[in-house]
Structure formats: structure tokens, C-alpha cells
Motif scaffolding. Structure first.
Motif, PDB file in Angstrom:
ATOM      1  N   THR A   1       0.745  -1.249   0.027  1.00 33.27           N
ATOM      2  CA  THR A   1      -0.056  -0.104  -0.309  1.00 33.27           C
ATOM      3  C   THR A   1       0.925   1.146   0.082  1.00 33.27           C
ATOM      4  O   THR A   1       1.959   1.164   0.458  1.00 33.27           O
ATOM      5  CB  THR A   1      -0.993  -0.088   1.050  1.00 33.27           C
TER       6      THR A   1
ATOM      7  N   TYR B   1      -5.701   4.119   8.074  1.00 31.74           N
ATOM      8  CA  TYR B   1      -6.719   3.143   7.519  1.00 31.74           C
ATOM      9  C   TYR B   1      -6.099   1.942   6.920  1.00 31.74           C
ATOM     10  O   TYR B   1      -6.259   0.750   7.177  1.00 31.74           O
ATOM     11  CB  TYR B   1      -7.667   3.774   6.318  1.00 31.74           C
ATOM     12  N   ALA B   2      -5.078   2.303   6.084  1.00 28.37           N
ATOM     13  CA  ALA B   2      -4.159   1.245   5.347  1.00 28.37           C
ATOM     14  C   ALA B   2      -3.612   0.405   6.256  1.00 28.37           C
ATOM     15  O   ALA B   2      -3.407  -0.947   6.272  1.00 28.37           O
ATOM     16  CB  ALA B   2      -3.368   1.659   4.297  1.00 28.37           C
TER      17      ALA B   2
ATOM     18  N   GLU C   1      -4.360  -0.268   9.549  1.00 25.24           N
ATOM     19  CA  GLU C   1      -5.467  -1.171  10.206  1.00 25.24           C
ATOM     20  C   GLU C   1      -5.942  -2.210   9.486  1.00 25.24           C
ATOM     21  O   GLU C   1      -5.923  -3.520   9.794  1.00 25.24           O
ATOM     22  CB  GLU C   1      -6.552  -0.176  10.638  1.00 25.24           C
ATOM     23  N   ALA C   2      -5.992  -2.050   8.445  1.00 22.95           N
ATOM     24  CA  ALA C   2      -6.463  -2.958   7.149  1.00 22.95           C
ATOM     25  C   ALA C   2      -5.524  -4.184   7.146  1.00 22.95           C
ATOM     26  O   ALA C   2      -5.868  -5.122   6.957  1.00 22.95           O
ATOM     27  CB  ALA C   2      -6.884  -2.426   5.741  1.00 22.95           C
TER      28      ALA C   2
ATOM     29  N   ASP D   1      -5.389  -6.249  10.372  1.00 22.55           N
ATOM     30  CA  ASP D   1      -6.464  -7.034  10.456  1.00 22.55           C
ATOM     31  C   ASP D   1      -6.376  -8.399   9.852  1.00 22.55           C
ATOM     32  O   ASP D   1      -6.856  -9.275  10.233  1.00 22.55           O
ATOM     33  CB  ASP D   1      -7.885  -6.265   9.925  1.00 22.55           C
ATOM     34  N   ARG D   2      -5.407  -8.199   8.661  1.00 26.75           N
ATOM     35  CA  ARG D   2      -5.175  -9.544   8.208  1.00 26.75           C
ATOM     36  C   ARG D   2      -3.879 -10.224   8.596  1.00 26.75           C
ATOM     37  O   ARG D   2      -3.633 -11.271   8.144  1.00 26.75           O
ATOM     38  CB  ARG D   2      -4.841  -9.204   6.508  1.00 26.75           C
TER      39      ARG D   2
END
Length: 342
Positions: free
Chosen positions: A101, A112-113, A115-116, A119-120
Motif C-alpha cells: 500500500t 486506515y491502510a 489497520e486493514a 486486521d489480516r
């Protein structure tokens, strides 16, 4: 669409239990299975096109075989794309996937990036910068393995950097070996780049290497014009200023290839040639370096190797705080002995 082959399918084809097939495919020792049984399992897996269920494996191992690659503008910059290529190659060799990213400097999107990706359940984060500099690492990624790429931080995290100081020595020594001593000029002095590590780490390191090489040879810089930016137009103006002196330089060191491009143009406009009248050396190995005529002698940024090292350090858990990657010299034809040498 054909259903995906399962471990049970492989075991059935091999004539073994599911547990036995799993132990073979996962390389578990002490299974007491014959060589022939191992071969049956591998043959069945290949015939069926079996691929392990990564999600299920990650639940057992708490590893997802994924790495987050977070950068400012690396992904859309052709010059620094080698950082990603190197990281991709190293990740692939270790059966990992790279999730990439780019933040474009947008702090909100960066949060946001990150955290995303977290989360993975990524196995670690490579945090990269386009320009070699000190940066602030988002607190969210400090809870797991992190390696900085082309950057440092106040957190003393493991980092991978180009060895700009060593490169400064190398390009200067190349001129000294050709016989240049008293009339070597430096184009690209810049107080902001040299004094603010959040702007640049390269400027100060390159300057230090240049000065060390000159000092060891009992030589000094003939002139050091400052440049507001390291762009071709500033290299052109600086070179024009040097050529206006009563005694022009026999060689110039440019702090990057874009400055060198401008210097080439000023030398040509003055009716002079590289390297017959003036030798030119530089840093970075920007794509323009190979298009200049003659080709530019430059110390290349080792972006691919840096990307590889970042993945290796991340996955191997190396404790090294700073990994310096040498900048290879591309010995093109922009240097020669001084025209007045005897």
C-alpha cells in the motif's frame, strides 16, 4: 469449476490416513513411514493439484505467510520501484506474499491502510520511504516485527539503508586515481538536506565520504556551489557559475544524477566536452544516467538488494539495528585524466 482438492483427497489417493498424509506434506520427522509412502503422498498431491489451506494453517501456526509493505510514494515511482521488486523476490523465495500500500503522505489514509493490513494478521511490516530520511513510525505497527526500508526512526528499529558515505568515498577516489587533485568541484551543497535528517540522510553521508577521500589524498574541494534543489536546472546554473571562474574545474562531483544532467548541458553550451575537458561523477544511477553521452559514472542506489535485505531481516528476526547496503559503481565514460596532466 472443479472443487479444490483437500488433504483427505490426497490421503485417499495415497492409501494413507489423513494424519499421515499431513505429516508427510508438512515435513514432520519421525513418521516411520517408508520412502515409498512418502512418494505416494507427494505424487497424489501433484496429481490432484493440492494446495495447503493457508487460512487453516495460520490458525495452527499463528503465521499467515504475508508481509505488509507500507510506503509513501515508492509504489508509483519508477526510480524506486526496485525496493518493491527486491522485497517481492525475497518474499516469493520464502513462500510469502507481499501486501503493498502507498500512502501518498496522507496520514488518515495511512492509518486506515495499516489497520486493514494488521486486521489480516500479517507476519510483519516493512515501512519504506522514497527518499532516504528519518521518519516517524505509526504506533500501530510497533507491536510486531517491523523493518524500516530506506529510512531510520527515533525508535531505533532495524533498518536498511544505502551506504551513501562509502559511495561518496568511492566516486571521489575514482577521480583521484585519474589524477584530479586541486580542481575538483562539488555541485549540490544544500543546508536543509545536510542538516535535517527528516529531509535527507543521503546529503550529509555523501558529503562526509567525499571529504574523507579528499583528506586522505591531501586534497580539498576547489569550489562548492549550493543548490536550492537537486534538479537539472540547478545543476546547469551551478556549472555555469563554475565555468565563469578564471580557472574552471577539471572535475565535478554532483550530489545526484539530475544535477549531473544539468551540468552536462552547461558544459556542452560552453563548447566543452565530458570528459575531455571536465570529468563528471554522480550518485543514484537514475535512468537518465545511461542516456547521457558519454554515459555517466555514478554510484547506484541498490534498491533491489535493499528490498531483499528488508524481507530477510524481518523474517529471520535479525537483531541488527542498521544494515548498510553498498552502492555499486557504474563505471561509465564520463571521467578521464585532467587535460593538463603530464
Amino acid at each position: 469449476m472443479r472443487n479444490r482438492a483437500t488433504l483427505a483427497d490426497v490421503a485417499r489417493r495415497a492409501g494413507l490416513s489423513k494424519t499421515a498424509a499431513s505429516m508427510v506434506l508438512n515435513g514432520r520427522e519421525g513418521t516411520r513411514l517408508s520412502v515409498e509412502a512418502h512418494q505416494r503422498v507427494f505424487a497424489a498431491a501433484e496429481e490432484l493439484g493440492y494446495r495447503p489451506n493457508v487460512a487453516a494453517r495460520s490458525l495452527r501456526t499463528r503465521k499467515t505467510a504475508t508481509i505488509a509493505f507500507v510506503s509513501d510514494i515508492v509504489a508509483t515511482t519508477r526510480f524506486a520501484g526496485g525496493l518493491i521488486r527486491g522485497a517481492l523476490d525475497a518474499a516469493r523465495e520464502r513462500d510469502h506474499v507481499l501486501l503493498i500500500t502507498e500512502t501518498q503522505g496522507d496520514a488518515e489514509f495511512e492509518r486506515y491502510a495499516i489497520e486493514a493490513m494488521l486486521d489480516r494478521q500479517v507476519d510483519g511490516v516493512i515501512y519504506a520511504a522514497m527518499a532516504t530520511r528519518r521518519l516517524t513510525v505509526p504506533p500501530a505497527i510497533l507491536g510486531g516485527p517491523v523493518v524500516l526500508l530506506n529510512a531510520t526512526s527515533p525508535d531505533n528499529l532495524p533498518c536498511v539503508l544505502p551506504d551513501d558515505e562509502l559511495a561518496g568515498r568511492a566516486v571521489t577516489e575514482a577521480l583521484l586515481k585519474q589524477g584530479h587533485r586541486q580542481r575538483i568541484a562539488l555541485i549540490g551543497r544544500n543546508r536543509l538536506k545536510e542538516r535535517d535528517p527528516e529531509v535527507s540522510l543521503a546529503a550529509e553521508a555523501r558529503l562526509l565520504g567525499i571529504r574523507h577521500a579528499l583528506s586522505a589524498a591531501d586534497a580539498t574541494l576547489y569550489a562548492e556551489p549550493f543548490c536550492r534543489e537537486w534538479l537539472p536546472e540547478h545543476g546547469y546554473t551551478a556549472m555555469r557559475t563554475l565555468l565563469a571562474r578564471s580557472v574552471p574545474p577539471t572535475a565535478v562531483i554532483c550530489m545526484n544524477d539530475r544535477l549531473a544532467f544539468g551540468a552536462y548541458q552547461a558544459i556542452a553550451d560552453a563548447g566543452l566536452t565530458v570528459p575531455t575537458d571536465i570529468s563528471v561523477v554522480s550518485f543514484d544511477d537514475d535512468p537518465i544516467a545511461t542516456w547521457l553521452r558519454p554515459g555517466l559514472f555514478t554510484a547506484a542506489l541498490p534498491h533491489e538488494r535493499m528490498g531483499q535485505r528488508a524481507v530477510e531481516i524481518l523474517l529471520d528476526g535479525e537483531s541488527t539495528e542498521r544494515c548498510m547496503v553498498p552502492m555499486p559503481l557504474h563505471r561509465r565514460k564520463s571521467i578521464a585524466a585532467p587535460a593538463d596532466s603530464t
